[in-house]
Scaffold this active site. Structure first.
Site, PDB file in Angstrom:
ATOM      1  N   CYS A 209      -2.092   8.652   2.340  1.00 26.91           N
ATOM      2  CA  CYS A 209      -2.116   7.903   0.985  1.00 26.91           C
ATOM      3  C   CYS A 209      -3.024   8.466  -0.350  1.00 26.91           C
ATOM      4  CB  CYS A 209      -1.692   6.769   0.931  1.00 26.91           C
ATOM      5  SG  CYS A 209      -3.222   5.690   1.478  1.00 26.91           S
TER       6      CYS A 209
ATOM      7  N   GLU B  50       0.959  -1.357  -0.047  1.00 30.88           N
ATOM      8  CA  GLU B  50       0.075  -0.123  -0.022  1.00 30.88           C
ATOM      9  C   GLU B  50       0.869   1.167   0.056  1.00 30.88           C
ATOM     10  OE1 GLU B  50      -2.783   2.293   3.190  1.00 30.88           O
ATOM     11  OE2 GLU B  50      -3.488   0.141   2.678  1.00 30.88           O
TER      12      GLU B  50
END
Length: 461
Positions: free
Chosen positions: A269, A235
């Protein structure tokens, strides 16, 4: 044994210490984890694992204030948002326990050919093996939950390395897991003295699954060095785009866009970074957006009114300010971005930075958004899609046709309509595309990744 000093993200004041692990400690942890997994007769039954997770959730809820303040101190997240992170962590642990009810195999049809007559076949799911989890600083409790709770739920021994800036919440979580009844070999912390030991853990052939949350550079490097057969989930980040159509309701969209861009000082993110605004409403949108951003209260995350806290390290504040200066020297117009302290910047808005500016091409991971006017929807979407990273995206429009066209054409794993790019629930799939990640996050999806199917074929007498 070297000691890691933990400092408050906001003022860099030391407030805790933890001992670090060396190579011999890593070996002991790997041996213990592998031994636990190899002894199939000692695997904990699903109802036992459910009970442990339910108890962990209860204990985290009881310690909500402790975890919230600790997240604010070690990670710099404003206290209001830290409390929400703790609540999400409680729900996430419960989610892992509940998802076991749906983690099942399937029947494989037999009798479709003469050779398969008289047989019954079905699959079960069993744990994949030892999990190595490497976590990030920006959600020091909830990310640990996302990586560790699924492993506990499905019965994988897990060794978790927290970010060196924010290890305390991880250590407290693992302690609660042990107090709730999980034997230590099934969940261990690892705080290496050097980065090469973290790589040694991830690439060890005894590790069956690597869960990595962090920079793309490090994640893809590790991915290329994994032992044969080791599976992984990566990720990373993106440069999240939001399309604002001229039909958008300006009264309704400013708040989610500002929250999406400046939540946790942009250290998320899927933080909204590139906002493409239709030329017809650019002036009105910019005025309202700048006005709300200017009202954001930046400072000590432990103060109740703080909305934007510090960056995790002074060097990160240096880097973000350097990217801003580069864009401004290339012709972008700037509002905000002043250096307020060693680790804090006032929220910045840049108008029309060059396509060559790093702020237009790379994830800034800081309190910065960029505004780009457009006349043609498809051209804006093409620009939004032009980067090698792709994660979540947004479109703001009351025109359903525009919203659906953008949703279909944006290159993203998830498109939010009239919602910020940073929206997430912990049970939904969460995944980056291309450079932004590998595999699918989200607690029930991670649980599937941490198991493997076994087929059983019964031949009737």
């Amino acid at each position: 044994m070297p000691v890691l000093q933990i400092v408050q993200a906001y003022d860099r004041a030391p407030f805790a210490e933890l001992p670090t692990d060396d190579a011999s400690a890593l070996e002991r942890k790997l041996v213990a984890a592998e031994r636990a997994f190899r002894d199939r007769g000692a695997w904990l039954k699903p109802h036992v694992r459910i009970a442990i997770l339910q108890e962990v959730a209860r204990r985290i809820a009881e310690l909500r204030d402790h975890f919230s303040r600790q997240i604010s101190r070690e990670g710099g997240k404003p206290l209001t948002d830290a409390r929400i992170e703790v609540d999400r962590a409680v729900d996430g642990v419960r989610n892992a326990a509940e998802a076991l009810r749906d983690l099942s195999g399937r029947e494989i049809p037999m009798g479709l050919t003469p050779a398969s007559e008289g047989r019954w076949a079905f699959t079960t799911r069993e744990p994949i093996g030892v999990v190595a989890a490497i976590s990030a600083f920006n959600h020091p409790l909830n990310l640990i939950v996302h990586q560790v709770a699924p492993a506990i739920a499905v019965g994988c021994p897990v060794i978790v390395k927290p970010a060196s800036s924010t290890p305390l919440s991880c250590f407290d979580f693992v302690q609660l897991v042990h107090e709730a009844g999980l034997p230590e070999p099934w969940c261990q912390t690892f705080l290496p003295a050097t980065n090469d030991l973290a790589e040694a853990m991830a690439t060890d052939p005894r590790v069956a699954f690597v869960s990595f949350i962090g920079s793309a550079r490090v994640g893809w490097h590790l991915h290329g060095r994994l032992a044969p057969g080791t599976r992984s989930a990566l990720e990373h980040g993106g440069v999240a785009p939001a399309i604002v159509d001229h039909s958008a309701d300006l009264d309704a969209i400013i708040a989610p866009l500002v929250k999406g861009g400046y939540y946790h000082a942009g250290q998320v993110c899927v933080s909204t970074q590139r906002i493409f605004v239709h030329a017809e409403i650019e002036a009105a949108f910019t005025e309202r957006f700048l006005g709300r951003v200017a009202e954001l209260r930046t400072g000590d995350p432990l103060l109740p009114g703080t909305e934007v806290g510090p960056l995790i390290q002074p060097r990160e504040a240096d880097r973000v300010r350097a990217w801003i200066d580069e864009a401004v020297s290339g012709g972008a117009l700037l509002s905000g971005g002043e250096r307020l302290s060693e680790t804090t910047l006032s929220p910045a808005v840049l108008r029309a930075p060059s396509s060559e500016a790093r702020l237009s091409r790379e994830e800034v991971f800081g309190p910065v958004t960029c505004l780009y006017p457009y006349d043609n929807l498809d051209a804006a979407i093409a620009t939004a899609n032009a980067l090698p990273s792709a994660f979540q995206a947004s479109v703001f429009a009351q025109d359903v046709g525009v919203a659906l066209r953008a949703a279909e054409r944006l290159d993203a794993s998830a498109v939010m309509i009239n919602e910020a790019t940073a929206f997430r629930t912990d049970w939904m799939p969460f995944a980056g595309r291309r450079n932004s990640g590998y595999g699918i996050g989200g607690i029930p999806y991670t649980m599937r990744d941490m198991t493997q199917e076994k087929m059983i074929v019964l031949r009737r007498p």
